[in-house]
Design a protein around this motif. Sequence first.
Motif, PDB file in Angstrom:
ATOM      1  N   ARG A  33       1.094  -1.100   0.093  1.00  0.00           N
ATOM      2  CA  ARG A  33       0.048   0.142  -0.098  1.00  0.00           C
ATOM      3  C   ARG A  33       0.899   1.045   0.010  1.00  0.00           C
ATOM      4  O   ARG A  33       2.025   1.076   0.452  1.00  0.00           O
ATOM      5  CB  ARG A  33      -0.922  -0.103   1.146  1.00  0.00           C
ATOM      6  N   HIS A  34       0.305   2.154  -0.409  1.00  0.00           N
ATOM      7  CA  HIS A  34       1.337   3.606  -0.649  1.00  0.00           C
ATOM      8  C   HIS A  34       0.756   4.515   0.325  1.00  0.00           C
ATOM      9  O   HIS A  34      -0.184   4.876   0.507  1.00  0.00           O
ATOM     10  CB  HIS A  34       1.481   3.860  -2.277  1.00  0.00           C
ATOM     11  N   ARG A  35       1.791   5.453   0.525  1.00  0.00           N
ATOM     12  CA  ARG A  35       1.657   6.670   1.492  1.00  0.00           C
ATOM     13  C   ARG A  35       2.481   8.006   0.574  1.00  0.00           C
ATOM     14  O   ARG A  35       3.612   7.528   0.354  1.00  0.00           O
ATOM     15  CB  ARG A  35       2.296   6.620   2.821  1.00  0.00           C
ATOM     16  N   ILE A  36       1.748   8.923   0.558  1.00  0.00           N
ATOM     17  CA  ILE A  36       2.490  10.040  -0.248  1.00  0.00           C
ATOM     18  C   ILE A  36       2.601  11.256   0.767  1.00  0.00           C
ATOM     19  O   ILE A  36       1.538  11.748   1.333  1.00  0.00           O
ATOM     20  CB  ILE A  36       1.709  10.631  -1.385  1.00  0.00           C
ATOM     21  N   ASP A  37       3.647  11.623   1.037  1.00  0.00           N
ATOM     22  CA  ASP A  37       3.866  12.962   1.964  1.00  0.00           C
ATOM     23  C   ASP A  37       4.360  14.063   0.987  1.00  0.00           C
ATOM     24  O   ASP A  37       4.916  13.989  -0.241  1.00  0.00           O
ATOM     25  CB  ASP A  37       5.070  12.605   2.950  1.00  0.00           C
ATOM     26  N   VAL A  38       4.248  15.305   1.450  1.00  0.00           N
ATOM     27  CA  VAL A  38       4.805  16.507   0.564  1.00  0.00           C
ATOM     28  C   VAL A  38       5.525  17.288   1.423  1.00  0.00           C
ATOM     29  O   VAL A  38       5.209  17.443   2.659  1.00  0.00           O
ATOM     30  CB  VAL A  38       3.098  17.108   0.112  1.00  0.00           C
ATOM     31  N   MET A  39       6.321  18.097   0.917  1.00  0.00           N
ATOM     32  CA  MET A  39       7.212  19.138   1.478  1.00  0.00           C
ATOM     33  C   MET A  39       7.333  20.381   0.668  1.00  0.00           C
ATOM     34  O   MET A  39       7.508  19.912  -0.612  1.00  0.00           O
ATOM     35  CB  MET A  39       8.337  18.462   2.126  1.00  0.00           C
ATOM     36  N   VAL A  40       7.298  21.624   0.968  1.00  0.00           N
ATOM     37  CA  VAL A  40       7.522  22.650   0.231  1.00  0.00           C
ATOM     38  C   VAL A  40       8.852  23.457   0.680  1.00  0.00           C
ATOM     39  O   VAL A  40       8.871  23.980   1.880  1.00  0.00           O
ATOM     40  CB  VAL A  40       6.264  23.747   0.252  1.00  0.00           C
ATOM     41  N   SER A  41       9.644  23.905  -0.280  1.00  0.00           N
ATOM     42  CA  SER A  41      10.886  24.448  -0.010  1.00  0.00           C
ATOM     43  C   SER A  41      11.209  25.560  -0.840  1.00  0.00           C
ATOM     44  O   SER A  41      10.483  25.602  -1.986  1.00  0.00           O
ATOM     45  CB  SER A  41      11.898  23.591   0.312  1.00  0.00           C
TER      46      SER A  41
END
Length: 191
Positions: A33-41
């Motif tokens: 199963r997949h998990r998607i995380d986000v980060m903005v820089s």
Amino acid sequence: MRFRRFCRLLALVPLAFALAPVGPVLGAEMGVRHRIDVMVSAEPDAPILSRLKGARGELSFTVRLSANSKESKFFGMLRPSFPDIVVPEGPGKPLVQQTKLWEEDVCHQRRGLPKVTVTQLGGHFAEGEGRTEISAINRHIGVLVPPDELTPGIKLDPGSDSFGLFYAFRAQSRNSRLNVDLKIYPIDCFL
């Protein structure tokens, strides 16, 4: 002659059991199963870092996600927003800390990674005369190139962190020099 052939076949039986995958023998198959995380820089040469240190602002973006398998089907647009961002004093610190964007509930067969594309990025920083608007979108066929073009799908090196192994992709705005990094975590599970 028949006895020798029979003995050879018997000798192959333990080898066949040794090479067989453990999961199906025990009745459990491995899935994912997949998990998607986000980060903005911001890039070190981003205009907001040089002119707006300590200013408050907000960002939102649109992510098109397609994650389909026999057990689980998802297609849609995710629209996360971050209303209270403070521009860091220097480069190297993210505007938005790593945050979970989406996670599958169902374990499914391995069928590759979900297809994820950041299609637009918008927001503003500061107020009054110093207010800076951000509006970056993807290029579309038959339309002029946008002033702040968003380039999605920049592949980054895979890595691992406290959540596990991940594959990373970046969308970068050309003029505002902001990065939206997506990390896709494949999580092993039993079907």
